[in-house]
Motif scaffolding. Sequence first.
Motif, short mmCIF file in Angstrom:
data_model
loop_
_atom_site.label_atom_id
_atom_site.label_comp_id
_atom_site.label_asym_id
_atom_site.label_seq_id
_atom_site.Cartn_x
_atom_site.Cartn_y
_atom_site.Cartn_z
N GLU A 31 -21.22 -7.42 -10.04
CA GLU A 31 -20.45 -8.26 -9.09
C GLU A 31 -19.02 -8.42 -9.60
N ALA A 32 -18.93 -8.72 -10.91
CA ALA A 32 -17.60 -8.94 -11.50
C ALA A 32 -16.73 -7.70 -11.34
N ALA A 33 -17.38 -6.52 -11.41
CA ALA A 33 -16.63 -5.25 -11.32
C ALA A 33 -15.80 -5.19 -10.03
N LYS A 34 -16.32 -5.77 -8.95
CA LYS A 34 -15.64 -5.65 -7.65
C LYS A 34 -14.38 -6.51 -7.58
N VAL A 35 -14.37 -7.63 -8.34
CA VAL A 35 -13.26 -8.58 -8.17
C VAL A 35 -12.30 -8.67 -9.35
N GLY A 36 -12.70 -8.11 -10.51
CA GLY A 36 -11.89 -8.29 -11.71
C GLY A 36 -10.55 -7.55 -11.65
N ASP A 37 -9.51 -8.19 -12.22
CA ASP A 37 -8.23 -7.51 -12.40
C ASP A 37 -8.13 -6.99 -13.84
N MET B 187 -17.17 1.08 -13.11
CA MET B 187 -15.82 1.59 -12.85
C MET B 187 -15.69 2.03 -11.39
N GLU B 188 -16.77 2.59 -10.86
CA GLU B 188 -16.71 3.09 -9.48
C GLU B 188 -16.51 1.95 -8.47
N ARG B 189 -16.81 0.71 -8.88
CA ARG B 189 -16.64 -0.43 -7.97
C ARG B 189 -15.30 -1.13 -8.14
N TYR C 298 -5.81 6.29 -15.85
CA TYR C 298 -6.81 7.26 -15.37
C TYR C 298 -6.78 7.25 -13.85
N THR C 299 -6.57 8.40 -13.25
CA THR C 299 -6.63 8.47 -11.79
C THR C 299 -7.99 9.03 -11.40
N LEU C 300 -8.74 8.24 -10.65
CA LEU C 300 -10.08 8.65 -10.26
C LEU C 300 -10.00 9.66 -9.12
N LYS C 301 -11.16 10.29 -8.86
CA LYS C 301 -11.13 11.37 -7.86
C LYS C 301 -10.72 10.86 -6.48
N ASP C 302 -10.98 9.55 -6.19
CA ASP C 302 -10.58 9.02 -4.88
C ASP C 302 -9.16 8.43 -4.90
N GLY C 303 -8.45 8.61 -6.00
CA GLY C 303 -7.05 8.17 -6.05
C GLY C 303 -6.85 6.81 -6.70
N ARG C 304 -7.91 6.01 -6.88
CA ARG C 304 -7.74 4.71 -7.55
C ARG C 304 -7.31 4.94 -9.00
N ARG C 305 -6.54 3.99 -9.54
CA ARG C 305 -6.12 4.11 -10.95
C ARG C 305 -6.73 2.98 -11.78
#
Length: 419
Positions: free
Chosen positions: A259-265, A282-284, A323-330
């Motif tokens: 859950e924390a993964a989705k909201v953490g900065d 990381m994927e979230r 790190y730039t993920l495959k979907d473009g998120r960093r």
Amino acid sequence: MSADYKVKDERLFEDGLRSINWAEAHMPVLITIRRDFEKRKPLKDLRFGACLHVTKETAVLVRTLIAGGADVALCGSNPLSTQDDVSAALAREGVHVYAWRGESTEEYYWCLEKVADHKPRITLDDGADLVSLIHTKHPQLADQVIAGTEETTSGLIRLRSMANSGTLKYPIIAVNDAYSKYLFDNRYGTGQSTIDGILRSTALLLAGKNFVVCGYGWCGRGIAARAKGMGSNVIVTEVDPLRALEAALDGFRVMPIQEAAKVGDIFVTATGDVSVITKKEMERMKDGAILANSGHFNVEVKVDELESISRSKKTVRPSVEEYTLKDGRRLYLLAEGRLVNLGAAEGHPCEVMMMSFADQALCAEYIAEKGQTLTKRVHRVPEEIDRRVAQMALDSMGITIDTLTEEQSKYLRSWELGT
Ligand SMILES: NC(=O)c1ccc[n+]([C@@H]2O[C@H](COP(=O)([O-])OP(=O)(O)OC[C@H]3O[C@@H](n4cnc5c(N)ncnc54)[C@H](O)[C@@H]3O)[C@@H](O)[C@H]2O)c1
């Protein structure tokens, strides 16, 4: 005096001396111990092997041991934590120091081997890598070791496992578990220096950020408290119900890491555990999330998994990898996932290390005196040392406290009086 040593650049020694002098000026308890050691030489002719973060504060400990008569060989306990100017200054002072920032794994173990070559009678570890090397590669050396000390929680996990399986070949004093160590070093030291590492590397605002602390042990508590003080919204993740409850009653949101993964900065691990943040988390994560670790080993954030889900990686600031993920998120990883407070800052403040290292110095003397009588297991720091360090720290701060009256002492020892 000349000694065998290997450092990055000997010419840095003047900066190192300035830095060590600054630390000394803020570590009066260790200086008091040093003056006493100089007179009595309780460590005379004892060879020490130390695997500790090579920082200015460690240099003050090394000088104190040498003042007591010790012959010290030193290597770093993490490939990224050595302060190169400090190791240059120690080499100049005749210490057998083998440490530089940015050692490869191979070089790290080469440095450890050099310390083992010194044939230590007393070992000082931070993470148990030296004990482990001696036990696995040089078991014949273990017979000569009187005893060792261990500075950190993760090292004690390994050493207790060795003691329980009957493989520990010499006694260890658990410096980490002294009250005068973990209540201050793990909590206030890691608390402040972790924030310091994040700020030095990112220079971003903490106020208003969702700051996730994984693990609400002594380190986690310190980090959470300091992040709250900077205005972050702190979220804690835990696996222990008591610690989770404590975090909740301390006023923090508690939730599973998924859950924390989705909201953490900002995420900081301080568990002493493995695979706390994996690619599943990381994927979230949000674009721009920052990952850091303050636990001893670089196994809490799965860096290999981060690599595997990324299409590219680049250094965007010192100690910050994008790190730039495959979907473009960093995602941003600080200090390669190693101890962020040592990799991106200078480790704990001097005043905190003063207490931990006062425990180390007094335990070294205790081993020199009584080590031969200890059994081959993990021992607590003697209470007398623990209380003495706290008292000396109070004295150095000019704080006096009350003493029990005769009536109070008697009352506190008795059972007869009730309502
Ligand atoms: N950065 C530093 O300078 C520094 C200083 C001291 C200690 N340490 C290291 O920090 C780590 C923590 O030390 P500590 O003294 O706080 O230990 P601790 O045992 O007091 O606390 C660890 C906490 O992590 C929790 N935990 C374990 N697995 C978890 C998981 N998967 N998810 C969430 N929580 C989990 C445990 O329940 C426990 O409450 C150790 O590796 C220690 O060696 C680092």
